[in-house]
Design a protein around this motif. Structure first.
Motif, short mmCIF file in Angstrom:
data_model
loop_
_atom_site.label_atom_id
_atom_site.label_comp_id
_atom_site.label_asym_id
_atom_site.label_seq_id
_atom_site.Cartn_x
_atom_site.Cartn_y
_atom_site.Cartn_z
N ILE A 245 -1.95 -3.21 2.55
CA ILE A 245 -2.82 -2.46 1.64
C ILE A 245 -3.72 -1.53 2.45
CG2 ILE A 245 -4.80 -2.63 0.08
CD1 ILE A 245 -3.56 -5.19 -1.05
N ASN A 246 -3.74 -0.27 2.08
CA ASN A 246 -4.68 0.69 2.66
C ASN A 246 -5.79 0.90 1.65
OD1 ASN A 246 -5.94 3.32 3.17
ND2 ASN A 246 -4.40 3.56 4.77
N GLU A 247 -7.01 0.59 2.04
CA GLU A 247 -8.13 0.57 1.09
C GLU A 247 -8.59 1.96 0.65
OE1 GLU A 247 -10.43 -3.56 1.89
OE2 GLU A 247 -10.90 -1.94 3.31
N HIS A 248 -7.95 2.99 1.13
CA HIS A 248 -8.36 4.35 0.77
C HIS A 248 -7.44 5.02 -0.24
CE1 HIS A 248 -11.33 4.24 3.97
NE2 HIS A 248 -10.40 3.90 4.83
N ILE A 249 -6.32 4.37 -0.59
CA ILE A 249 -5.30 5.12 -1.34
C ILE A 249 -4.92 4.52 -2.69
CG2 ILE A 249 -4.37 6.16 0.77
CD1 ILE A 249 -2.05 4.20 0.66
N SER A 250 -5.49 3.38 -3.10
CA SER A 250 -5.25 2.84 -4.43
C SER A 250 -6.57 2.84 -5.20
CB SER A 250 -4.69 1.42 -4.36
OG SER A 250 -3.34 1.45 -3.91
N TRP A 251 -6.54 3.39 -6.42
CA TRP A 251 -7.77 3.65 -7.15
C TRP A 251 -7.74 3.10 -8.57
CZ3 TRP A 251 -12.19 6.25 -5.38
CH2 TRP A 251 -12.11 6.65 -4.04
N TRP A 263 -4.18 3.95 -10.12
CA TRP A 263 -3.24 4.77 -9.34
C TRP A 263 -3.00 4.00 -8.04
CZ3 TRP A 263 -5.01 9.59 -6.18
CH2 TRP A 263 -3.89 10.25 -5.64
N ILE A 264 -1.83 3.35 -7.95
CA ILE A 264 -1.55 2.43 -6.86
C ILE A 264 -0.57 3.06 -5.87
CG2 ILE A 264 -0.75 0.12 -6.23
CD1 ILE A 264 -3.25 0.17 -8.02
N ASN A 265 -0.98 3.12 -4.61
CA ASN A 265 -0.17 3.68 -3.53
C ASN A 265 -0.15 2.72 -2.34
OD1 ASN A 265 0.07 6.71 -4.51
ND2 ASN A 265 -2.09 6.16 -4.74
N ILE A 266 0.90 2.81 -1.55
CA ILE A 266 0.96 2.06 -0.29
C ILE A 266 1.53 3.00 0.78
CG2 ILE A 266 1.28 -0.20 -1.37
CD1 ILE A 266 4.28 0.02 -0.59
N PRO A 267 1.31 2.67 2.05
CA PRO A 267 2.00 3.42 3.10
C PRO A 267 3.51 3.20 2.99
CG PRO A 267 0.23 2.06 4.00
CD PRO A 267 0.43 1.62 2.58
N LYS A 295 0.94 3.76 15.67
CA LYS A 295 1.88 4.80 15.26
C LYS A 295 1.40 5.41 13.94
CE LYS A 295 5.94 6.99 15.30
NZ LYS A 295 6.28 7.99 16.31
N LYS A 296 1.05 6.68 13.94
CA LYS A 296 0.59 7.33 12.72
C LYS A 296 1.66 7.27 11.64
CE LYS A 296 -2.82 10.85 14.02
NZ LYS A 296 -3.10 12.31 14.02
N ASN A 297 1.22 6.91 10.45
CA ASN A 297 2.11 6.94 9.28
C ASN A 297 1.58 8.04 8.37
OD1 ASN A 297 3.61 6.52 6.97
ND2 ASN A 297 3.54 4.30 7.11
N GLU A 298 2.36 9.09 8.20
CA GLU A 298 1.88 10.25 7.45
C GLU A 298 2.43 10.32 6.02
OE1 GLU A 298 2.66 13.69 9.82
OE2 GLU A 298 1.10 13.20 11.27
N LYS A 299 3.15 9.26 5.61
CA LYS A 299 3.73 9.29 4.26
C LYS A 299 3.25 8.10 3.45
CE LYS A 299 8.00 10.60 3.59
NZ LYS A 299 9.47 10.64 3.52
N MET A 300 2.72 8.38 2.27
CA MET A 300 2.36 7.30 1.35
C MET A 300 3.23 7.39 0.10
SD MET A 300 -1.37 8.45 -0.13
CE MET A 300 -1.45 8.95 -1.85
N PHE A 334 -2.50 10.48 6.16
CA PHE A 334 -1.39 10.86 5.30
C PHE A 334 -1.36 12.36 5.05
CE2 PHE A 334 -2.34 6.42 3.97
CZ PHE A 334 -1.17 5.86 4.44
N THR A 335 -0.16 12.93 5.15
CA THR A 335 0.02 14.36 4.90
C THR A 335 0.93 14.63 3.71
OG1 THR A 335 1.91 14.49 6.41
CG2 THR A 335 -0.28 14.88 7.36
N VAL A 336 1.64 13.59 3.26
CA VAL A 336 2.57 13.78 2.14
C VAL A 336 2.60 12.52 1.29
CG1 VAL A 336 4.61 12.99 3.42
CG2 VAL A 336 4.90 14.55 1.50
N THR A 337 2.74 12.70 0.01
CA THR A 337 2.92 11.56 -0.89
C THR A 337 4.20 11.77 -1.69
OG1 THR A 337 1.97 10.28 -2.71
CG2 THR A 337 1.50 12.63 -2.72
#
Length: 383
Positions: A245-251, A263-267, A295-300, A334-337
């Protein structure tokens, strides 16, 4: 002559897992699923669908070499107009006769159990994983998403499968401009003191599981083949997801303290799992933790979007999306969803995705084959 083997022993299980990797050995976009995630589907102790269903796996061999594999199953919770079974985890060499042999085997197995049709490739489980055949957009698959060679489409359609519904995946750059309509909706709702948006926090999963269940059961109650979620099961799922869980991306959005939207997202876990070659032993777990850290993960990945009926068409979607987007731009890499697939039978969700100025970047298809070839074929009805 093709020999059929039911998967029963360890060597056969291993071959079932290894065969797709052999077919994709020259495909740079193939990401191998973790073996454990495949095996759990076929473990009656771990997959609840065995309680009301039956599933078998088969290997198909010619001259001592594997030329195909498949799982065939009945899920008694899968209610359709006619009794419909499923096939999944299909892989095959580029040969129509071999594919036809496999499909015939599945058809016979299902007919013996009273089925009148088969859908595939689908999962012996929920629709959120391993569902559908990739027909457009042969890029790196998202975690839990089916990925196949392009010729599979021909194998299915030449046998007589027809598209029951298409599964659309929408992609959007995180830093692309957000629709003016959404920003206006945000401003309108921001001025309402009763409305607030909060990110999901790991230290309060019980509350968010309760809120998720309440929103989901209200928002999706009227949808086709819908069902009610159980709060305890949702909490169990959230606890399982806690490490990723990334605490910045699910609202969540609230009217005072009443949950009204989520609005639920995960890496995208595949951005880390692609370095593990399907394994998840002690060494791979340590490697995963290091990858996750450095390792940067740029996709959620967008998993669930829901608004309770009384707040639909009031701009809460725009409020939530713009509120969350402003935050995650500052606090994540993240740069793309990419929105996990939306069925073409769900025009409301497609409209929301399109309003986000997204682009359809891949399509999957759920195919259906009616055993009575004179029966009229019907696509999935809109909801």
């Amino acid at each position: 002559m093709i020999i059929v083997e039911e998967v029963q022993n360890e060597n056969q299980k291993n071959e079932f897992l290894e065969f797709p990797a052999q077919l994709h050995r020259n495909d740079k976009n193939y990401i191998r699923p973790l073996n454990k995630h495949i095996e759990e589907i076929f473990d009656p102790q771990k997959n609840k669908f065995f309680k009301k269903g039956e599933c078998k796996r088969f290997l198909f061999k010619k001259d001592g070499k594997t030329v195909g594999k498949v799982a065939v199953f009945i899920n008694n919770n899968y209610k359709q107009k006619q009794p419909t079974g499923g096939i999944g985890f299909f892989d095959c060499i580029h040969d129509q006769d071999t594919a036809d042999f496999i499909f015939d085997h599945c058809k016979n197995w299902l007919q013996e159990r009273g089925m009148e049709a088969m859908d595939g490739p689908i999962n012996f489980g929920e629709r959120d994983k391993f569902w559908g055949l990739l027909i457009e957009g042969f890029e790196e698959p998202l975690f839990g998403m089916n990925y196949n060679l392009p010729y599979y489409k021909e194998l299915f359609e030449s046998y007589g499968f027809q598209i029951y519904f298409e599964q659309l995946c929408f992609t959007r750059p995180i830093f692309a401009e957000v629709s003016r309509v959404f920003r206006i909706a945000h401003e309108k709702n921001r001025r309402n003191p009763a409305i607030s948006a909060r990110p999901m926090k790991k230290n309060n999963l019980e509350k968010f599981a309760k809120d998720f269940t309440a929103i989901y059961n209200k928002a999706w109650a009227s949808h086709g083949e819908g069902k009610q979620l159980d709060e305890k099961k949702v909490l169990k799922m959230f606890i399982t997801m806690k490490p990723i869980i990334n605490e910045h991306i699910s609202w969540f959005v609230y009217e005072n303290e009443k949950p009204i939207a989520m609005w639920i997202n995960i890496p995208d876990l595949n951005q880390w799992f692609k370095y593990l070659n399907g394994k998840f032993g002690l060494f791979e777990k340590l490697k995963f933790l290091l990858l996750k850290q450095f390792k940067k993960n740029e996709k959620m990945v967008g998993l669930v979007f829901g608004i309770v009926p009384e707040w639909q068409k009031k701009g809460i979607d725009g409020y939530m999306i713009w509120e969350g987007t402003q935050h995650l731009r500052k606090h994540t890499d993240f740069t793309v969803t990419e929105l996990q697939w939306i069925g073409d039978f769900n025009p409301k969700m497609i409209k929301i995705a399109e309003a986000l100025d997204t682009t359809v970047t891949r399509k999957l298809a759920t195919y259906r084959y009616l055993f009575d070839r004179d029966r009229e074929f019907e696509r999935h009805q809109p909801i």
